[in-house]
Design an enzyme around this catalytic site. Structure first.
Site, PDB file in Angstrom:
ATOM      1  N   CYS A 132       1.066  -1.326   0.139  1.00  0.00           N
ATOM      2  CA  CYS A 132       0.040   0.028   0.033  1.00  0.00           C
ATOM      3  C   CYS A 132       0.827   1.020   0.084  1.00  0.00           C
ATOM      4  O   CYS A 132       0.645   2.307  -0.672  1.00  0.00           O
ATOM      5  CB  CYS A 132      -0.950  -0.138   1.210  1.00  0.00           C
ATOM      6  SG  CYS A 132      -2.311  -1.201   1.072  1.00  0.00           S
ATOM      7  N   CYS A 236      -5.399   1.667   4.237  1.00  0.00           N
ATOM      8  CA  CYS A 236      -4.200   1.600   3.177  1.00  0.00           C
ATOM      9  C   CYS A 236      -3.146   2.272   3.528  1.00  0.00           C
ATOM     10  O   CYS A 236      -1.990   2.103   3.227  1.00  0.00           O
ATOM     11  CB  CYS A 236      -4.712   1.930   2.083  1.00  0.00           C
ATOM     12  SG  CYS A 236      -5.089   3.625   1.939  1.00  0.00           S
TER      13      CYS A 236
END
Length: 243
Positions: A132, A236
């Protein structure tokens, strides 16, 4: 003759917004509806200084519709992690065209960093946080460089209950414009504005992210239960967890 002494350039590194501004704006817009707040900010204090960030996910159309109703020239940032569902890319193009945005900006991971840190393209399978960071956090940081503020599409229900309307993120003002919206509010706006739904929503994906880390959600589960299923991970990295 001696050369004149060079005067060093003074660069202002002070953040554009501080926690004091968060307190000020929170108080100013307490009890003010989202549309009025956005209209005031986008045509006033934040004009030319703000971008909307959208994943073009299952509920993204509501925020984008509200922003477009005020100013279609507000830049809209989309990070293509290169792990995105094809349905999301098609939905992005359909929605951006329908709402009339004039400045859709697409950012992708740095190919040099990908070659260094994710040569096999499988980092998601053993280090989702690192994936991420590489594919979403770093591109978004580049995308936001010209702006003092950004609008997030997060909602304050489910695992994000208690989300504030305003916060500071790396010296920028982050506006969670839908922080006080419920799922029923979102559905009502979809119906009233006749907004198209994300094509994956009807297939059991109430929250849509990257293909490898998004799974279908069973009835009764939190809408975000299908994100990073099996991992101790709920965000994320572009947002701090809500406590």
């Amino acid at each position: 003759m001696a050369n004149p002494q060079r005067i060093p350039e003074i660069i202002d590194t002070a953040p554009a917004f501080t926690p004091v501004d968060v307190e000020r704006l929170t108080a100013k817009y307490a009890g003010v509806d989202t549309m009025t707040m956005l209209a005031d900010l986008l045509t006033g204090e934040l004009r030319g200084r703000v971008a909307a960030v959208s994943s073009f996910g299952a509920e993204s159309a509501v925020l984008l519709d509200l922003v477009a109703a005020v100013d279609r020239d507000v830049p809209v940032i989309f990070v293509n992690t290169q792990k995105i569902f094809g349905e999301t890319l098609a939905y992005r193009d359909e929605l951006a065209e329908r709402l009339g945005f004039t400045d859709l900006r697409v950012y992708r991971p740095d190919p040099y960093l990908l070659a260094q840190k994710d040569k096999t393209s499988l980092r998601w399978s053993y280090d989702p946080d690192g994936c991420c960071d590489l594919r979403k956090v770093e591109p978004l940081r580049r995308a936001l460089a010209p702006f003092d503020a950004w609008i997030s599409g997060r909602k304050g229900f489910g695992s994000r209950a208690g989300l504030p309307r305003f916060e500071i993120d790396e010296g920028r003002l982050k506006i969670n414009a839908l922080a006080d919206w419920s799922k029923a509010d979102l559905d009502a706006h979809f119906a009233a504005a006749a907004l198209p739904r994300h094509p994956l929503e009807a297939q059991g994906y109430p929250s849509v992210g990257c293909v490898p880390c998004t799974s279908q959600v069973a009835p009764g589960e939190d809408p975000r239960a299908g994100r990073w299923r099996g991992w101790d991970k709920t965000e994320c990295g572009i947002h701090e967890p809500v406590f």
